[in-house]
Structures are given as C-alpha cells and as structure tokens.
Design an enzyme around this catalytic site. Sequence first.
Site: not given
Ligand SMILES: Cc1cc2nc3c(=O)[nH]c(=O)nc-3n(C[C@H](O)[C@H](O)[C@H](O)COP(=O)(O)OP(=O)(O)OC[C@H]3O[C@@H](n4cnc5c(N)ncnc54)[C@H](O)[C@@H]3O)c2cc1C
Length: 273
Positions: A117, A119-121, A128, A212, A223
């Site tokens: 969870l 990981r969503h930045r 927590q 938001n 997810r």
């Molecule tokens: C099926 C699945 C398998 C996964 N497996 C792994 C794994 O094996 N190992 C692992 O480490 N993680 C894994 N993840 C986590 C994944 O890589 C993301 O970290 C996590 O889903 C958060 O998604 P996000 O980065 O899109 O969300 P957020 O961090 O909320 O970012 C939202 C959006 O903002 C944009 N964004 C954010 N940061 C940047 C940036 N630095 N540069 C450019 N655009 C940006 C992108 O469009 C992104 O989609 C997995 C996720 C899923 C759904």
Amino acid sequence: MSTSNPSQSPRVDAGRSAHDSPRLLVLARPTLDQAAIQTFLDDEGLAWRRTPTATDPENLVEVAGRVCYLSFGRQQSDKTNAEYISHLVREQHESVLEHATWSFILSGISRGFSHQLVRHRVGFSFSQLSQQYHDETEAPLVMPRAIREIPSASEKWHAAAEKSLDTYRELIGELEEIQTDLPPREQLRLLRTAARSVLPAATETKLVFSANGRALRHFLQVRGTIEGDEEMRLVSALLARIMQEEAPALFADFRVEHLSDGLPVVRQSSASH
Ligand SMILES: Cc1cc2nc3c(=O)[nH]c(=O)nc-3n(C[C@H](O)[C@H](O)[C@H](O)COP(=O)(O)OP(=O)(O)OC[C@H]3O[C@@H](n4cnc5c(N)ncnc54)[C@H](O)[C@@H]3O)c2cc1C
C-alpha cells in the site's frame, strides 16, 4: 463469476481479540464552504446551477473544473454534476479530482499488505503503527485464506508464526540485559528494532492514510483486480464501496464483482477511459 458475499480475511489473534477482516473507516472528508463559493459567484456576477443531489466532494470537483473555463451562468451546459465529472475524466482533465481528499483508518491488515500500500507515492499520505515504539509481544496475526483452507498448511503456519512471536518475546527479554550508554527511550528502540526482525509479514498493522480522488482512482485501477492477492482485493473492494457512497460521480466507472472464490475484485468499465 458468483455474486456471493466476500469471505472474510482470516486472522489469528496472538494476544487479544479483534475483528477478523480488514476494516476501513472514513475519518475525514471534504466539506464545501457554501458561503465562500457564493462570495466568489457574487464577486464575479455569476450563477451556478447545481445538481441538488451532488455531495460536497462532487461539488468541489465541479467548481474546480468550472473555474478553469468560468463555465457558470450562461456558459454552463445542461450537464448534471455526474455527467460533468464523467466528462472531465474522459478528457483526462483529472487534476481537478485532486482537490477532494479523504482520510481513512485501516486495520486488520498484514505488514506484508501495508508494504504494498505505501508504495503509492502520489497523492497519498500515511501514518502507520510503529514497531519501534509499540510493543509487538501480543501482536495479532493475519492468516491468508489460502492457508486456512488446507488444514496441514494452517498447522504449519500456526507453528511458524507462533515460533516467530515466541522468539520475538525471548529476544526482547535477552536484549533488555544489554548495557549501553543510550537513553532509555533509545535503548528500547534498539531492542525492539532488533527483535522485530523475526516478526512475520503476517503481523497485523494499522494505519491512517489520506488520499485524493485521483490517487484513489489510480489505486483501484492498478490494484483492484489482482486476482491472486486476497488482502488487496478485500481492501480495494472496501475502498470502492466507500467511495461510491462518498462521491459516486468520481467512482461511477468502478464496480465490485465476486469471483468463484467468493472474494471481491474491483473492475473499471472501459467506457470511462
Ligand atoms: C501487479 C503488480 C506487481 C507489482 N510488482 C512489484 C514488484 O515486484 N516489485 C516492486 O518493487 N513493485 C511492484 N509493484 C508496485 C508498483 O511498481 C508500484 O510501485 C505501485 O503499484 C505503485 O504504483 P504507482 O507507481 O503507479 O503509484 P504512485 O506512486 O502513486 O504514482 C502514481 C503515478 O504517478 C506517476 N509517477 C509517480 N512517480 C513517478 C516518477 N518517479 N516518475 C514518473 N512518473 C511517476 C506514474 O504515472 C504513476 O503511475 C507491483 C504492482 C503491481 C500492481
């Protein structure tokens, strides 16, 4: 696809009783300041025809969108709030969804889940339960349903999880004997930090998070439908249902379904893209 009720996420309480599935509650939600909007409209000599049933967060998003084009009064089309927001989403004018923010408290989830969870930045904030400040000797454990359904696996899981907790307790006892120059608070942090390294990913955690509307939609998109991830499916379904009450126009394109395993998934209809 079945429409049966979702199964509960099993949970084992090592030390105290608690609910046995993820629990998600809304702590705070957007409130629109009606007087402020009226002041703005009066200042600008504008009128806004509102949808009577729209919620505050939906109205907030609509106002933000309308300010971009000053599409009030004669410039306002006949679209309802839901149609207006759906149009914004279709046009990918989604930054307006960022003005509406909710805060939640989530409990009954495993540390393994919370790691995914957080990981969503973007557009999320988290607070927590700390394993450094909080004593985890009586920590409840969250048992995956797949394990619960196989008695021999369940037995092995119990044995391993209980062994981890026992080792945690023993380590706390042994580490308390260490002599350091650290102040008591840091000494405690040192021993809990060391001892927690044996706690399982199944250890229950709780957190407050704020997010938001745009970020919540993104979370559900990426997810909500991961079929092999029980906790993610359960939490996504709770979130989707709550958001469809809070701001139906922002989440109208999501739906909760149940698969043959009895657990929910959150799907998005392609029409909104
Ligand atoms: C099926 C699945 C398998 C996964 N497996 C792994 C794994 O094996 N190992 C692992 O480490 N993680 C894994 N993840 C986590 C994944 O890589 C993301 O970290 C996590 O889903 C958060 O998604 P996000 O980065 O899109 O969300 P957020 O961090 O909320 O970012 C939202 C959006 O903002 C944009 N964004 C954010 N940061 C940047 C940036 N630095 N540069 C450019 N655009 C940006 C992108 O469009 C992104 O989609 C997995 C996720 C899923 C759904």
